[in-house]
Design a protein around this motif. Structure first.
Motif, short mmCIF file in Angstrom:
data_model
loop_
_atom_site.label_atom_id
_atom_site.label_comp_id
_atom_site.label_asym_id
_atom_site.label_seq_id
_atom_site.Cartn_x
_atom_site.Cartn_y
_atom_site.Cartn_z
N ARG A 36 1.80 2.04 -3.59
CA ARG A 36 1.11 2.94 -3.95
C ARG A 36 0.65 4.47 -3.76
O ARG A 36 0.66 4.85 -5.11
CB ARG A 36 -0.54 1.70 -4.09
CG ARG A 36 -0.77 0.73 -4.39
CD ARG A 36 -1.63 0.28 -4.65
NE ARG A 36 -2.03 -1.20 -5.06
CZ ARG A 36 -2.07 -1.94 -4.14
NH1 ARG A 36 -2.30 -2.18 -2.63
NH2 ARG A 36 -1.73 -3.64 -4.12
N SER A 37 1.07 4.73 -2.75
CA SER A 37 0.86 5.85 -2.34
C SER A 37 2.54 6.86 -2.57
O SER A 37 2.02 8.37 -3.08
CB SER A 37 0.91 5.87 -0.58
OG SER A 37 2.12 5.94 0.30
N LYS A 69 5.45 8.82 4.60
CA LYS A 69 4.60 8.41 4.20
C LYS A 69 4.29 7.10 4.57
O LYS A 69 3.00 6.38 4.24
CB LYS A 69 5.20 8.33 2.52
CG LYS A 69 5.43 10.28 1.76
CD LYS A 69 4.54 10.93 1.65
CE LYS A 69 4.01 12.31 0.81
NZ LYS A 69 3.74 12.94 1.01
N ASP A 108 0.62 -1.01 -0.05
CA ASP A 108 0.31 -0.07 0.18
C ASP A 108 0.79 1.14 0.50
O ASP A 108 0.40 2.17 -1.15
CB ASP A 108 -0.65 0.20 1.72
CG ASP A 108 -1.98 -0.74 1.13
OD1 ASP A 108 -1.94 -1.77 -0.04
OD2 ASP A 108 -2.48 -0.94 2.38
#
Length: 419
Positions: free
Chosen positions: A67-68, A155, A64
């Motif tokens: 992807r960010s 992040k 995830d």
């Protein structure tokens, strides 16, 4: 410890008997999986990296995270550095900056092996971070390790939880950790050691990297691989000299070698790594929820087997002699492996291991064939049974179809099979 087993066979007057021996490991064993997908991915990864490690929830969280930060256009090597950095939080007992760092890396159809160890006195010695800095040294973007540390700090938002392997190793260190407040507040919940699925304290990666940079001293690096069974159509290179094993000279230690294996692969690029350290007197590193230790640990075994169409990697640890396990795979046909079923068969094959002081043979009799056990019983040496011996992982790219990982069903491990 070098030991000539042929000589000891002749000196031994013991009659071979089958006995029960509980061979303990720092990592618990588990029953073979019900389905093969538990130990390998049925397809190679193209869009998202296939991940391997010990913590399933961390693998989903890292996917995830990638992807960010998709707008950063990270290449494979950058993803490998980020995945490696995150291991510090996932396994703070073994993946500390002070740990020994061994890895195989494949990019642009070229594979390299590196082994970062501590300096002689280990003062201000951080082999794991030195290895990550090496990976970034010639990268075209010229970003320092601090840039990737800051990216994780800013992040990576997911909550990380303890895996089973971390819980069990913390139990072994529980008494020592309890007496140090800097560690106790991170690895205890009340009077109980941190358990599987409980939240991990967040590591401040930027702080770790800045502290390392402030006192950085370059340490030694090894890259030597010994050629073994090389032919015009096959190139076999290992970090153990298996010509010694051909002469029945095995390298047996008094203790198992601990280590945390992890890796990622995408397309035909891959990294497979192990970080390892001893923690006889665990202490906090730079005030973070990370345990400082000693990188003076036994090497894990690594081999690269390359032919015109195939490339196979093998690594072994959690053993008093990891080289023995890989050497036996060669005898079982490792150099002829050319499809996933061959790797699965080799990893699940019954293992045996010679040990010394006193001389004895340990076998996985429940996995072995009757005729195999009967042949071993003919040796003039005591024979013992163990439920499981060692830990072996593999990566393979057959016929340029893309790389896949294969993990040992004897030990806890986790695969993220990318779509």
């Amino acid at each position: 410890m070098k030991i000539s087993l042929l000589a000891l066979f002749f000196l031994s007057s013991c009659t071979a008997v089958l006995k029960r021996l509980d061979v303990e490991s720092q990592v618990p064993r588990q029953a073979p999986p019900a389905i093969e997908e538990n130990t390998y991915c049925p397809r190679s990864a193209s869009r998202t990296p296939q991940l391997v490690g010990s913590n399933p929830s961390a693998q989903y969280a890292f996917t995830d995270f990638l992807r960010s930060v998709d707008n950063q256009n990270l290449d494979f090597r950058e993803k490998a550095v980020l995945w490696a950095l995150l291991q510090v939080n996932i396994r703070p007992d073994l993946a500390s900056p002070t740990a020994r760092f061994q890895f195989l890396m494949r990019e642009k159809k070229t594979s390299l092996y590196r082994d970062f160890v501590s300096s002689e006195n280990e003062q201000s010695s951080y082999p794991f971070f030195e290895g990550l800095a090496f990976l970034l040294k010639d990268h075209p973007r010229r970003r320092p390790l601090s840039w990737y540390a800051q990216l994780l700090d800013e992040k990576f938002k997911a909550e990380l939880v303890a895996g089973k392997t971390l819980e069990l190793r913390l139990r072994d260190m529980g008494e020592a950790i309890a007496g140090q407040e800097d560690l106790r507040r991170h690895f205890f919940r009340g009077d109980e050691i941190l358990r599987e699925s409980e939240r991990l304290s967040r590591v401040r990666f930027s702080k770790l990297v800045s502290q390392w940079q402030a006192q950085r001293k370059n340490g030694p690096m090894n890259e030597a691989l010994f050629s073994y069974r090389r032919t015009p159509s096959l190139d076999v290179r290992c970090n153990y000299d298996f010509t010694l094993y051909d002469n029945s000279i095995f390298l047996i230690d008094k203790e198992e070698n601990p280590g945390h294996l992890f890796g990622l692969t995408q397309g035909d690029e891959a990294m497979l790594a192990v970080v390892a350290q001893l923690t006889p007197e665990p202490r906090s590193l730079f005030g973070e929820p990370v345990i400082a230790g000693s990188a003076k640990v036994r090497s894990s075994a690594f081999c690269v087997i390359k032919s015109k169409e195939n490339e196979v990697w093998i690594t072994a640890n959690q053993s008093r002699d990891p080289g023995q396990h890989v050497y036996h795979l060669f005898r079982y046909g490792l150099t002829r492996a050319d499809k996933p079923a061959d790797i699965l068969r080799l990893l699940r094959h019954a293992r045996h291991m010679f040990l010394s002081d006193p001389l004895r043979l340990v076998i996985e009799s429940t996995r072995g064939r009757d005729e195999q056990v009967q042949e071993l019983l003919k040796l003039n040496v005591p024979i013992y049974n163990a439920a499981a011996i060692g830990n072996i992982w593999s990566w393979a790219n057959f016929a340029n179809e893309g790389g896949r990982f294969y993990i040992d069903d004897r030990n806890p491990g986790a695969l993220f099979c990318a779509p």
